[in-house]
Write a protein that holds these residues in place. Structure first.
Motif, mmCIF file in Angstrom:
data_model
loop_
_atom_site.group_PDB
_atom_site.id
_atom_site.type_symbol
_atom_site.label_atom_id
_atom_site.label_comp_id
_atom_site.label_asym_id
_atom_site.label_seq_id
_atom_site.Cartn_x
_atom_site.Cartn_y
_atom_site.Cartn_z
ATOM 1 N N ALA A 245 -5.885 -8.692 10.191
ATOM 2 C CA ALA A 245 -6.091 -7.286 9.851
ATOM 3 C C ALA A 245 -4.888 -6.429 10.215
ATOM 4 O O ALA A 245 -4.606 -5.429 9.547
ATOM 5 C CB ALA A 245 -7.348 -6.760 10.547
ATOM 6 N N LYS A 246 -4.149 -6.794 11.259
ATOM 7 C CA LYS A 246 -3.022 -5.967 11.679
ATOM 8 C C LYS A 246 -1.879 -5.971 10.662
ATOM 9 O O LYS A 246 -1.015 -5.086 10.710
ATOM 10 C CB LYS A 246 -2.504 -6.430 13.038
ATOM 11 C CG LYS A 246 -1.906 -7.822 13.035
ATOM 12 C CD LYS A 246 -1.391 -8.184 14.413
ATOM 13 C CE LYS A 246 -0.721 -9.568 14.406
ATOM 14 N NZ LYS A 246 -0.206 -9.923 15.742
ATOM 15 N N SER A 247 -1.861 -6.954 9.764
ATOM 16 C CA SER A 247 -0.802 -7.018 8.760
ATOM 17 C C SER A 247 -1.246 -6.469 7.406
ATOM 18 O O SER A 247 -0.491 -6.530 6.442
ATOM 19 C CB SER A 247 -0.324 -8.461 8.585
ATOM 20 O OG SER A 247 -1.352 -9.271 8.043
ATOM 21 N N VAL A 248 -2.458 -5.922 7.312
ATOM 22 C CA VAL A 248 -2.992 -5.418 6.044
ATOM 23 C C VAL A 248 -3.313 -3.934 6.181
ATOM 24 O O VAL A 248 -3.971 -3.513 7.145
ATOM 25 C CB VAL A 248 -4.257 -6.190 5.627
ATOM 26 C CG1 VAL A 248 -4.831 -5.609 4.323
ATOM 27 C CG2 VAL A 248 -3.948 -7.671 5.445
ATOM 28 N N ILE A 249 -2.841 -3.159 5.245
ATOM 29 C CA ILE A 249 -3.178 -1.734 5.162
ATOM 30 C C ILE A 249 -4.256 -1.570 4.102
ATOM 31 O O ILE A 249 -4.049 -1.939 2.945
ATOM 32 C CB ILE A 249 -1.947 -0.894 4.805
ATOM 33 C CG1 ILE A 249 -0.895 -0.987 5.910
ATOM 34 C CG2 ILE A 249 -2.334 0.562 4.569
ATOM 35 C CD1 ILE A 249 0.419 -0.321 5.564
ATOM 36 N N ARG B 72 -2.232 8.307 9.003
ATOM 37 C CA ARG B 72 -3.019 7.544 9.969
ATOM 38 C C ARG B 72 -3.176 6.085 9.560
ATOM 39 O O ARG B 72 -3.025 5.186 10.390
ATOM 40 C CB ARG B 72 -4.401 8.200 10.117
ATOM 41 C CG ARG B 72 -5.366 7.445 11.007
ATOM 42 C CD ARG B 72 -6.697 8.155 11.058
ATOM 43 N NE ARG B 72 -7.261 8.314 9.730
ATOM 44 C CZ ARG B 72 -7.980 7.378 9.105
ATOM 45 N NH1 ARG B 72 -8.202 6.207 9.690
ATOM 46 N NH2 ARG B 72 -8.467 7.604 7.899
ATOM 47 N N VAL B 73 -3.461 5.835 8.286
ATOM 48 C CA VAL B 73 -3.778 4.478 7.839
ATOM 49 C C VAL B 73 -2.524 3.670 7.539
ATOM 50 O O VAL B 73 -2.410 2.503 7.938
ATOM 51 C CB VAL B 73 -4.686 4.534 6.590
ATOM 52 C CG1 VAL B 73 -4.931 3.129 6.033
ATOM 53 C CG2 VAL B 73 -6.004 5.199 6.928
ATOM 54 N N ALA B 74 -1.574 4.271 6.846
ATOM 55 C CA ALA B 74 -0.419 3.511 6.352
ATOM 56 C C ALA B 74 0.842 3.728 7.183
ATOM 57 O O ALA B 74 1.437 2.774 7.688
ATOM 58 C CB ALA B 74 -0.157 3.872 4.884
ATOM 59 N N LEU B 75 1.254 4.972 7.344
ATOM 60 C CA LEU B 75 2.551 5.237 7.957
ATOM 61 C C LEU B 75 2.601 4.836 9.424
ATOM 62 O O LEU B 75 3.650 4.394 9.917
ATOM 63 C CB LEU B 75 2.911 6.712 7.795
ATOM 64 C CG LEU B 75 3.158 7.172 6.354
ATOM 65 C CD1 LEU B 75 3.478 8.658 6.324
ATOM 66 C CD2 LEU B 75 4.291 6.377 5.724
ATOM 67 N N ALA B 76 1.488 4.985 10.137
ATOM 68 C CA ALA B 76 1.491 4.613 11.551
ATOM 69 C C ALA B 76 1.777 3.122 11.719
ATOM 70 O O ALA B 76 2.589 2.718 12.563
ATOM 71 C CB ALA B 76 0.145 4.975 12.187
ATOM 72 N N ALA B 77 1.132 2.297 10.898
ATOM 73 C CA ALA B 77 1.348 0.849 10.992
ATOM 74 C C ALA B 77 2.749 0.471 10.524
ATOM 75 O O ALA B 77 3.417 -0.367 11.139
ATOM 76 C CB ALA B 77 0.293 0.115 10.161
ATOM 77 N N VAL B 78 3.205 1.097 9.439
ATOM 78 C CA VAL B 78 4.530 0.764 8.904
ATOM 79 C C VAL B 78 5.618 1.163 9.895
ATOM 80 O O VAL B 78 6.547 0.391 10.158
ATOM 81 C CB VAL B 78 4.745 1.465 7.543
ATOM 82 C CG1 VAL B 78 6.178 1.260 7.062
ATOM 83 C CG2 VAL B 78 3.765 0.934 6.512
ATOM 84 N N PHE B 79 5.515 2.361 10.457
ATOM 85 C CA PHE B 79 6.557 2.816 11.379
ATOM 86 C C PHE B 79 6.589 1.962 12.636
ATOM 87 O O PHE B 79 7.673 1.660 13.169
ATOM 88 C CB PHE B 79 6.336 4.284 11.741
ATOM 89 C CG PHE B 79 7.371 4.831 12.683
ATOM 90 C CD1 PHE B 79 8.645 5.137 12.235
ATOM 91 C CD2 PHE B 79 7.082 4.993 14.032
ATOM 92 C CE1 PHE B 79 9.611 5.625 13.114
ATOM 93 C CE2 PHE B 79 8.037 5.477 14.906
ATOM 94 C CZ PHE B 79 9.302 5.792 14.449
ATOM 95 N N SER B 80 5.425 1.572 13.141
ATOM 96 C CA SER B 80 5.392 0.739 14.341
ATOM 97 C C SER B 80 6.098 -0.593 14.103
ATOM 98 O O SER B 80 6.912 -1.039 14.928
ATOM 99 C CB SER B 80 3.939 0.507 14.764
ATOM 100 O OG SER B 80 3.873 -0.334 15.885
ATOM 101 N N GLU B 81 5.813 -1.238 12.979
ATOM 102 C CA GLU B 81 6.470 -2.509 12.659
ATOM 103 C C GLU B 81 7.961 -2.302 12.392
ATOM 104 O O GLU B 81 8.795 -3.119 12.771
ATOM 105 C CB GLU B 81 5.798 -3.140 11.437
ATOM 106 C CG GLU B 81 4.422 -3.701 11.711
ATOM 107 C CD GLU B 81 4.472 -4.924 12.594
ATOM 108 O OE1 GLU B 81 5.405 -5.740 12.442
ATOM 109 O OE2 GLU B 81 3.575 -5.076 13.446
#
Length: 382
Positions: free
Chosen positions: A142-146, A294-303
């Protein structure tokens, strides 16, 4: 899933919505780390992040949801190899109805013991392709899927197309438009009609429903008692425009979009009504942008930051806990003079700040002040 063949209005409305919501893409702002901002902007341009976000926004309207996988591109020319791979919503599906694939899975989403997504089943090929083995799939953490969608009910794990309430209206709009065109074409097919006021039992030289050939640019006489007329084209009726306007207005409502945006026509609006309608639209765009952050950019920026700190020399001293802030394209005012006057008043009575006012234009207030200071210093020097 709604196809573009259903109606051109579906695609045009979705494209307008994506352009207004995403625009040229989110711009990163950090507190005191301009090198991070420059590196992010370079990476975002290289991978086409804004275009991918626009595609995801369109998919949310027509499919109800959008999926993106955080992956790496082998042999990439750019130092940061992080990429977003968009996948069709139809490819996220439970591949079997029996364990182990179907255990704790809801339509392709594997849930943990607490009811949160733990993994996703992604088919290797679209199920609509011919010759596809439906059982071939990948299980992605799940951590790799938006997963970008709107949950309208508690416990909802898959999205419903936003355009769903308007599907019947699109069919009505098409049927009415085709009926009007058919009626107009039928009336135009009759070049002329011969009619007479003679009694039905009178002698007639022309049989009813007979066809008479007419030559162009000629003068002729008609049989005795007969007159020449044409079928009146009754279409489009006076209510045609009103009907289409009401249908388009109902269609746009489920997208929180005002009529003049959906129709690209503001001829019936005055200034006040246009501003009032756009308030709801702009509020819904702000909510949507917050969800994307919240859903997309937070995960993308962290990676991205985790890899960029290792791949880019200028970022090797950057901390790993930078809090990003996102700026979106500003909205142009219909009357710039009124807006400038109101802005000056707000700044004068301290009910706003430069940061807030520049953010409305999608610009960094610190960068703008520095640029303005350079301009003023150069003017003084010259």
């Amino acid at each position: 899933m709604v196809s573009c063949d259903w109606s051109s209005d579906v695609c045009s409305s979705d494209l307008t919505l994506a352009n207004d919501c995403i625009g040229s893409g989110p711009h990163l702002q950090t507190k005191g780390w301009p090198a991070v901002e420059r590196a992010w902007e370079a990476w975002a341009r290289h991978v086409g992040l804004a275009a991918q976000l626009r595609t995801m926004r369109m998919a949310k309207a027509t499919d109800g949801e959008a999926f993106a996988v955080l992956t790496r591109q082998r042999g990439a020319a750019f130092p940061v190899t992080l990429r977003l791979r968009l996948i069709e919503a139809d490819q996220v599906a439970t591949p079997a109805l029996s364990p182990p694939a179907a255990a704790s899975a809801i339509d392709g989403i594997v849930l943990d013991d607490d009811g949160f997504p733990a993994a996703y089943h992604v088919l290797k090929q679209h199920p609509g392709e011919s010759g596809v083995a439906f059982g071939e799939y990948d299980t992605l953490p799940a951590k790799s899927v938006i997963h970008y969608f709107r949950a309208d009910r508690p416990g909802e794990y898959r999205g419903v197309p936003e355009i769903t309430p308007a599907l019947g209206l699109f069919a009505q709009l098409r049927r009415y438009t085709l009926a009007v065109i058919a009626a107009a074409e039928t009336a135009a097919d009759f070049a002329a009609v011969l009619y007479t006021d003679a009694p039905p039992d009178g002698t007639a030289d022309i049989e009813p429903m007979d066809v008479v050939e007419l030559e162009r640019r000629m003068a002729t006489t008609l049989p005795g008692g007969w007159k020449l007329g044409q079928v009146q084209a009754e279409q489009p009726a006076t209510t045609y425009e009103m009907f289409k306007r009401e249908i388009i207005n109902e269609i746009a409502r489920c997208l929180n979009m005002p009529f003049n945006v959906a129709a690209c026509n503001s001829s019936s609006y005055n200034y006040a009504s246009g501003r009032l309608d756009h308030q709801t639209y702009h509020r819904s765009i702000a909510v949507e942008q917050g969800d994307i952050e919240r859903v997309a950019l937070a995960a993308v920026f962290s990676e991205w930051l985790a890899e960029a700190r290792l791949a880019l020399p200028e970022l090797r001293g950057v901390p790993a806990d930078i809090e990003p802030e996102w700026m979106w394209d500003g909205r142009e005012h219909v009357d710039p003079t009124k807006e400038a006057s109101a802005q000056s008043t707000r700044l004068g009575n301290h009910t706003t700040t430069l940061a807030v006012e520049w953010a409305k234009s999608g610009k960094d207030w610190e960068a703008e002040l520095r640029q303005r200071a350079k301009e003023i210093a150069l003017m003084r020097e010259l």
